[in-house]
Design an enzyme around this catalytic site. Structure first.
Site, PDB file in Angstrom:
ATOM      1  N   HIS A 223       0.862  -1.178   0.000  1.00  9.81           N
ATOM      2  CA  HIS A 223       0.000   0.000   0.000  1.00  9.81           C
ATOM      3  C   HIS A 223       0.896   1.224   0.000  1.00  9.81           C
ATOM      4  CE1 HIS A 223      -3.641  -2.353   1.875  1.00  9.81           C
ATOM      5  NE2 HIS A 223      -3.192  -2.871   0.747  1.00  9.81           N
ATOM      6  N   GLU A 252      -3.268  -0.628  -2.690  1.00 12.01           N
ATOM      7  CA  GLU A 252      -3.893   0.654  -2.369  1.00 12.01           C
ATOM      8  C   GLU A 252      -2.893   1.759  -2.662  1.00 12.01           C
ATOM      9  OE1 GLU A 252      -5.377   1.315   1.537  1.00 12.01           O
ATOM     10  OE2 GLU A 252      -6.452  -0.598   1.647  1.00 12.01           O
ATOM     11  N   TRP A 281      -7.329   3.694  -3.992  1.00  9.36           N
ATOM     12  CA  TRP A 281      -8.238   3.874  -2.854  1.00  9.36           C
ATOM     13  C   TRP A 281      -8.879   5.237  -2.982  1.00  9.36           C
ATOM     14  CZ3 TRP A 281      -9.559   0.533   1.141  1.00  9.36           C
ATOM     15  CH2 TRP A 281     -10.403   1.084   2.111  1.00  9.36           C
TER      16      TRP A 281
END
Length: 446
Positions: A223, A252, A281
């Site tokens: 992420h 993400e 995201w």
């Protein structure tokens, strides 16, 4: 990530490159599987995730339309937030089965993730990965037999900034438990440190975790938020996985964050260059001060935010780079414009260090008969020069490059592949060739 921001992260520290490790092929399966460091679908076609995250567990009534809208904007996938019931209302078997049906109806590959593990060890209400495993076992009937269409993301950001040294053993144990329970799906595992792996715990232990999966069918997810605020950090992290032939996706990322400003341009460009998946995201509904991460205002596909416009319609964005999974009968063939009828597919992966680079090339025979004796031709887009090669003889005239087989790579079986690589140099920006031909026939690009 949570709709509310995670705590501040520590600075990125230097680490030594781990030794190369070739991720071996998963056993042939009826669903997604990993082969030679790549995610392949049930038709053995290379699949690159291009999608977004959707916070289903907090917005269950929004999901059917959200998936339709995400697909209409060009995405091939969505990562769907679920709850085990430990922190939020549990998404039960019937609910998950409905999500799977909705994903298939929208011709999306859905990554289903259990969110209650977020920040375990630091966030007081978070639960360990073992609880996520219990959840997957409890709703197994909703996902069993759907391996062609879904990927199971074991647990979201399973360790915070304390206790993250347990990520390796905790993740390994969870994968083994899933396999013992009969799950044959591709399993995606998130990094610790609220998903950002500033400690490099996942990076430096990924090879061992992959090897411990009995099915060799694990994909790693990083992420990228404030820790990845420079192109150098983005490229270094992703290239270290690629050089080891370990499957990695950006599960993400955003265009801003409270812990720093991620370099979304570098994330998207590097993912495209390396043929890696990404999932932005998130669709809509963020709160707690991170509303700026909404891609659509008020779940309205007609009101994309600046971030939404960037992700869907910008350079290296979803609209320009997404290709539908072949399990849905797609004829885009990887987007080369030849209607997917080519009997060959080429995957060209770069590990770029500025003035020098390595290119790993895989030729997949998508036809019904073996190819014995081959010549692959392509042209460099810039001033790249070939220095040396392995598993093929590679020559260059101007920008035109020709690679021919060695004795041990002469035959490409029907449905099989051969790989070769070369080292090169360049003084300008590096990128993949635009087209490939095998024995004079145009190939699709993976």
């Amino acid at each position: 990530m949570l709709a509310t921001a995670a705590g501040a992260l520590l600075a990125v520290t230097a680490a030594v490159l781990t030794a190369p490790h070739a991720a071996q092929a998963a056993d042939a399966s009826t669903g997604f599987h990993v082969s030679d460091g790549r995610l392949l679908d049930a038709n053995n076609k290379d699949f690159v995730l291009r999608g977004v995250n959707h916070a289903h567990t907090w917005y269950t009534a929004r999901t059917p339309q959200a998936l339709k809208d995400i697909k209409a904007l060009g995405a091939n996938s969505a990562r769907v937030v679920l709850s085990t019931g430990d922190q939020w209302t549990k998404n039960d078997t019937a609910d998950v089965a409905a999500i799977v049906s909705q994903c298939k109806a929208s011709r999306l590959v859905c990554v289903l993730e259990a969110h209650d593990t977020t920040g375990y060890g630091e966030a007081g209400a978070a639960v360990p990965l073992s609880r996520a495993v219990d959840y997957w076992k409890g709703i197994k009937s909703a996902v069993e037999g759907q391996e062609k269409y879904i990927i199971l993301n074991l647990g979201n950001e399973p360790y915070g900034n304390t206790g993250y040294a347990n990520w390796t053993s905790g993740t390994t144990d969870a994968i083994k438990s899933m396999r013992a329970a009969g799950f044959k799906h591709t399993i995606m595992v998130d990094a610790p440190n609220w998903g950002q792996d500033w400690s490099f715990t996942m990076r430096d232990n990924a090879a061992g975790v992959f090897a411990a999966d009995p099915d060799k069918n694990t994909v790693f997810s990083i992420h990228m938020y404030g820790v990845y605020d420079t192109a150098a950090e983005v490229k270094d992290y992703l290239n270290r996985f690629v050089s080891q032939k370990l499957p990695i996706v950006v599960g993400e990322f955003g265009d801003a964050h409270s812990d720093g400003n991620p370099d979304e341009d570098a994330i998207m460009a590097t993912a495209q260059q390396l043929g890696l998946g990404y999932l932005g995201w998130s669709w809509s509904g963020n709160g707690g001060g991170v509303e700026y991460l909404d891609l659509a205002t008020g779940f309205d596909a007609g009101r994309l935010t600046t971030w939404g416009q960037r992700l869907f319609n910008g350079a290296n964005g979803i609209k320009a780079t997404s290709h539908e999974a072949s399990v849905y009968g797609s004829t885009d063939g990887g987007g080369d414009g030849n209607g997917g009828t080519s009997p060959c597919q080429v995957n060209y992966r770069l590990s770029d260090w500025g003035s020098t680079f390595n290119a790993d090339v895989t030729i997949r025979n998508t036809g019904t008969t073996a190819v014995k004796g081959w010549k692959l031709q392509f042209s460099f887009p810039g001033d790249q020069r070939v220095n040396s090669a392995w598993n093929a003889k590679v020559s260059q005239q101007g920008k035109a490059v020709t690679a021919t087989h060695e004795a041990w790579t002469e035959t490409i079986p029907a449905g099989g592949s051969v790989s070769f690589g070369f080292n090169g140099s360049s003084t300008s920006a590096n990128s993949a060739p635009g087209a490939f031909t095998l024995n004079g026939t145009s190939c699709t690009k993976a």
